[in-house]
Scaffold this active site. Structure first.
Site, PDB file in Angstrom:
ATOM      1  N   GLU A   1      -5.473   6.520  -7.140  1.00  0.00           N
ATOM      2  CA  GLU A   1      -5.471   5.631  -8.305  1.00  0.00           C
ATOM      3  C   GLU A   1      -6.756   5.830  -9.096  1.00  0.00           C
ATOM      4  OE1 GLU A   1      -4.673   1.588  -7.179  1.00  0.00           O
ATOM      5  OE2 GLU A   1      -2.821   2.111  -6.146  1.00  0.00           O
TER       6      GLU A   1
ATOM      7  N   ARG B   1       0.852  -1.183   0.000  1.00  0.00           N
ATOM      8  CA  ARG B   1       0.000   0.000   0.000  1.00  0.00           C
ATOM      9  C   ARG B   1       0.887   1.232   0.000  1.00  0.00           C
ATOM     10  NH1 ARG B   1      -2.982  -3.048  -1.547  1.00  0.00           N
ATOM     11  NH2 ARG B   1      -5.098  -3.599  -0.907  1.00  0.00           N
TER      12      ARG B   1
ATOM     13  N   HIS C   1      -0.882  -0.700 -10.596  1.00  0.00           N
ATOM     14  CA  HIS C   1      -1.529  -1.603  -9.638  1.00  0.00           C
ATOM     15  C   HIS C   1      -1.971  -2.911 -10.302  1.00  0.00           C
ATOM     16  CE1 HIS C   1      -3.733  -1.571  -5.525  1.00  0.00           C
ATOM     17  NE2 HIS C   1      -3.191  -2.748  -5.784  1.00  0.00           N
TER      18      HIS C   1
END
Length: 318
Positions: A266, A237, A285
């Site tokens: 994001e 994270r 991601h």
């Protein structure tokens, strides 16, 4: 009248083809949304839905959103943990929250892709080759004989350790609750402290759950402790690593480089300075984004809907 269901954040447009949605078609009308919704637009876009399927943490579900979704009765998230869903608020609003299985191997595989990409300067060398630029412009960093420092030795961290050992690396690990006996059983040295791990590692890879103890765990003091020849990789994270301190570390050469697959916002904004930071290898991601994972997510989402309709919800979170 059929219930309405929406699959959120289907960026690649693959959800419809990865599960048998005909199993619920008689009772549920399902639509697939391919664009990320602005948080303020979520309720307007799916306010008519009884069922929502969320992909990881792409769309947060705070208490304020549940209050704007009075029709919602079932929320399914991929994975059995989702920090962006306020499960207590869901319960208060009469919403059942269910999860799905999630494989831990893909994130570990991607972390190694970042490590190898940084160590051997894969992207710069590839770009130079494509542009008919310099032939052999970099001097790679060796994995064999170097030290891999793992922040976290859970499921993903253990997979990282096994691969590191196979490469001939010296593997060390640290976390606030690390059991040295467990580490020793894996052939991993338990670092005496976070500081020791950072000071002695050639590659540092983050594999921790974000929480009060880990938020901001790696800031300027920690980055300054790392070797100027060392690399940092974060596939857990973003908030575990202070992003502004990371930018300074890259720009001022405190470390040799960094790789990341996670960001505080994001998708990453177009003007985010990480996009142009030196010696930074970034991915959008992708850690969990594999066919096997997605097939499991959507297949089990359909199963969860069937179970809910039968009055026996399964994989309930809470």
């Amino acid at each position: 009248m059929k219930l309405r269901c929406a699959v959120l954040d289907d960026y690649q447009g693959v959800a419809e083809g990865l599960a048998d949605w005909t199993r619920i078609a008689g009772r549920v009308e399902t639509r697939f949304l391919h664009e990320k919704l602005d948080p303020d637009a979520v309720a307007e876009a799916v306010g008519d839905c009884d069922i929502l399927i969320a992909m990881r943490e792409r769309t947060p579900f705070p208490a304020t959103l549940f209050a704007r979704l009075p029709q919602l009765r079932l929320l399914i998230t991929s994975g059995m943990r989702n920090a962006s869903v306020d499960v207590a608020a869901a319960t208060r609003h009469g919403v059942t929250v269910c999860g799905t299985a999630s494989n831990s191997e893909p994130p570990a595989e991607l972390a190694w892709a970042l490590i190898l990409g940084l160590a051997r300067q894969i992207i710069p060398e590839h770009n130079a080759l494509r542009a008919n630029g310099p032939w052999q412009q970099s001097l790679g960093a060796d994995l064999h004989g170097s030290r891999l420092g793992l922040l976290g030795l859970g499921k993903t961290g253990r997979q990282m350790a096994r691969v590191g050992l196979a490469f001939g690396m010296d593997v060390t690990a640290w976390s606030s609750n690390l059991d040295p006996a467990v580490a020793a059983g894996l052939g991993v040295k338990a670092a005496a402290s976070k500081e020791e791990l950072l000071e002695t590692s050639d590659f540092v890879s983050v594999h921790l759950v974000l929480g009060d103890r880990t938020r901001g765990l790696i800031g300027e003091p920690e980055l300054r402790r790392m070797r100027p020849t060392a690399y940092l990789v974060n596939t857990s994270r973003a908030a575990i690593v202070d992003q502004q301190a990371l930018l300074r570390a890259l720009r001022d050469g405190w470390i040799a480089g960094a790789g990341a697959d996670v960001y505080e916002t994001e998708p990453l904004p177009a003007d985010d300075p990480l996009r142009t930071a030196p010696n930074f290898l970034g991915l959008p991601h992708l850690g969990y984004v594999t066919r096997r994972n997605y097939e499991g997510y959507f297949r089990e989402a359909v199963e969860n809907i069937e179970a809910y309709l039968a009055g026996a919800p399964m994989r309930v979170l809470g």
